[in-house]
Design a protein around this motif. Structure first.
Motif, PDB file in Angstrom:
ATOM      1  N   UNK A  65      33.990 -12.441  16.036  1.00  0.00           N
ATOM      2  CA  UNK A  65      35.044 -11.482  16.321  1.00  0.00           C
ATOM      3  C   UNK A  65      34.431 -10.193  16.859  1.00  0.00           C
ATOM      4  N   UNK A  66      34.944  -9.703  17.967  1.00  0.00           N
ATOM      5  CA  UNK A  66      34.458  -8.441  18.520  1.00  0.00           C
ATOM      6  C   UNK A  66      34.798  -7.297  17.574  1.00  0.00           C
ATOM      7  N   UNK A  67      33.856  -6.378  17.415  1.00  0.00           N
ATOM      8  CA  UNK A  67      34.063  -5.249  16.505  1.00  0.00           C
ATOM      9  C   UNK A  67      35.232  -4.383  16.952  1.00  0.00           C
ATOM     10  N   UNK A  68      35.492  -4.348  18.262  1.00  0.00           N
ATOM     11  CA  UNK A  68      36.580  -3.501  18.758  1.00  0.00           C
ATOM     12  C   UNK A  68      37.944  -3.979  18.283  1.00  0.00           C
ATOM     13  N   UNK A  69      38.039  -5.255  17.847  1.00  0.00           N
ATOM     14  CA  UNK A  69      39.324  -5.783  17.371  1.00  0.00           C
ATOM     15  C   UNK A  69      39.843  -4.965  16.185  1.00  0.00           C
ATOM     16  N   UNK A  70      38.934  -4.522  15.315  1.00  0.00           N
ATOM     17  CA  UNK A  70      39.337  -3.792  14.115  1.00  0.00           C
ATOM     18  C   UNK A  70      39.826  -2.390  14.424  1.00  0.00           C
ATOM     19  N   UNK A  71      39.685  -1.952  15.665  1.00  0.00           N
ATOM     20  CA  UNK A  71      40.203  -0.637  16.032  1.00  0.00           C
ATOM     21  C   UNK A  71      41.686  -0.685  16.404  1.00  0.00           C
ATOM     22  N   UNK A  72      42.261  -1.881  16.472  1.00  0.00           N
ATOM     23  CA  UNK A  72      43.679  -2.029  16.788  1.00  0.00           C
ATOM     24  C   UNK A  72      44.497  -1.940  15.500  1.00  0.00           C
ATOM     25  N   UNK A  73      45.480  -1.058  15.489  1.00  0.00           N
ATOM     26  CA  UNK A  73      46.336  -0.911  14.307  1.00  0.00           C
ATOM     27  C   UNK A  73      47.066  -2.205  13.988  1.00  0.00           C
ATOM     28  N   UNK A  74      47.424  -2.941  15.022  1.00  0.00           N
ATOM     29  CA  UNK A  74      48.134  -4.203  14.827  1.00  0.00           C
ATOM     30  C   UNK A  74      47.295  -5.195  14.029  1.00  0.00           C
ATOM     31  N   UNK A  75      46.007  -5.235  14.306  1.00  0.00           N
ATOM     32  CA  UNK A  75      45.110  -6.145  13.588  1.00  0.00           C
ATOM     33  C   UNK A  75      44.926  -5.687  12.148  1.00  0.00           C
ATOM     34  N   UNK A  76      44.740  -4.390  11.932  1.00  0.00           N
ATOM     35  CA  UNK A  76      44.567  -3.858  10.576  1.00  0.00           C
ATOM     36  C   UNK A  76      45.813  -4.119   9.735  1.00  0.00           C
TER      37      UNK A  76
END
Length: 395
Positions: free
Chosen positions: A110-121
């Motif tokens: 998983x790309x680390x940038x994914x966790x910067x999306x509020x939708x993912x969090x």
């Protein structure tokens, strides 16, 4: 694929002439304009020789193969095999599509940038708040599994949107590269697609002890296995009864260094707060991987302590030999304690007098330590240094 009669980079040429390569500028412009990527090769680097002698001899890599993005999509493991220059002034080259290459399935990253999306969090929080029945360990494992599945699905769905953005970025970057080259920029950056880059992330060949190159996929793996098996196994293995006897004898000199209070503290049950502290001390983007027993070994606090205990046993045996006189230590200067060894991580420095008894005693202790612990001393990384006052006949 063929003889392009053109060197692209200085690293593709071996000669006494180090001047600028003629024609490289036009060749690079042509290759980038047609969106072609150099197919990776294995074997000797140079494919042509002028067959002259002395300082006039020249080697170049002018025989090559280029592939497009579509080509690497169809044949991502393509490579070129270079053979030695023998009969002709050119070396034979062979295109290998690697259609039967044994690619092991890699885990999804998983790309680390994914966790910067509020939708993912938000998705992760919703999954973690779901009720799961079972033991605490089972509940955590089940929630982690659900998070992994759902976040992966979310990231894959988003990939279509992200891919379009990256395609636009690639087009802009490619145009900028062409402008930079036309403006006389000597530094050329080539763009390789993901499939082409992935084909380079494996070992193409290794040299055996005789200096021969091995390229077969299975033989390369056997080469690594045999090398490490010989390095860490050889004749140190003993049967269980002998190992117990050696261990008991080796640990007799183990000096007690843990107080009763420290022992009680180490033996008390761990608390949830301590587990939480240990887990959150790991980096935010780090992930511990399970070993064969299903236990996370990354960040395991016991690993360094186990190693220290082994080294402590070695130190105790050295001190015993030092006390009974079989190992003569060195006093580095007046007014300081005598010294026989120093430890730093997995490095050890011994300080001995240049006499036969000390050398023999150290060798015996190290042999026992290796048999008991299973560790092996690396002779290639070991050395010896004598004092300038040492007599050669004595050493």
């Amino acid at each position: 694929m063929g003889d392009f009669n053109q060197v692209e980079f200085q690293s593709d040429k071996l000669s006494m002439n180090t001047r600028t390569i003629s024609g490289a500028y036009d060749f690079n412009i042509w290759r980038i304009t047609n969106q072609l990527v150099d197919i990776p090769f294995k074997g000797p680097r140079y494919t042509w020789c002028n067959n002259r002698k002395g300082v006039k001899r020249m080697y170049e890599r002018i025989d090559r193969a280029l592939g497009s993005k579509e080509w690497f999509s169809l044949f991502p493991n393509t490579e070129i095999k270079h053979y030695p220059i023998q009969i002709s002034d050119h070396a034979p080259i062979e295109l290998d599509l690697q259609l039967t290459k044994n690619n092991s399935q890699k885990p999804y990253k998983l790309d680390a940038c994914v966790l910067s999306y509020d939708e993912c969090v938000t998705l992760i929080k919703e999954i973690w708040q779901q009720r799961v029945w079972g033991t605490p360990t089972f509940r955590v494992a089940r929630k982690l599994s659900r998070v992994r599945q759902q976040v992966k699905k979310w990231a894959l769905d988003k990939r279509l949107e992200w891919k379009q953005k990256w395609d636009d970025f690639d087009d802009t970057l490619e145009k900028g590269m062409e402008v930079g080259i036309k403006d006389g920029n000597e530094e050329l950056y080539t763009k390789a697609n993901d499939e082409g880059r992935a084909s380079r992330n494996f070992i193409l060949g290794v040299k055996d002890p005789a200096g021969n190159w091995i390229y077969d996929y299975g033989q390369v793996g056997n080469m690594f296995y045999d090398t490490f098996f010989t390095l860490y196994n050889p004749e140190l293995h003993v049967d269980n009864d002998t190992w117990r006897q050696l261990t008991d004898a080796f640990l007799r000199g183990f000096q007690k260094t843990v107080s009763s209070d420290d022992g009680d503290m180490l033996n008390r049950p761990y608390m949830a707060k301590e587990v939480r502290t240990a887990v959150f001390q790991m980096g935010s983007l780090k992930s511990s991987g399970p070993d064969d027993g299903g236990v996370d070994n990354d960040g395991d606090p016991l690993s360094p302590y186990l190693f220290v205990l082994c080294m402590e046993a070695l130190s105790s045996n050295l001190l015993c030999a030092q006390n009974n006189g079989s190992l003569k230590e060195i006093r580095l200067c007046l007014g300081v304690e005598a010294l026989s060894h120093l430890f730093f991580a997995d490095d050890v420095v011994f300080f001995l007098h240049d006499n036969h008894n000390s050398t023999k005693s150290l060798r015996a202790i190290l042999d026992k330590y290796c048999k008991v612990s299973g560790q092996v001393m690396n002779g290639d990384k070991s050395g010896i240094l004598f004092s300038p006052n040492t007599m050669l006949t004595k050493a």
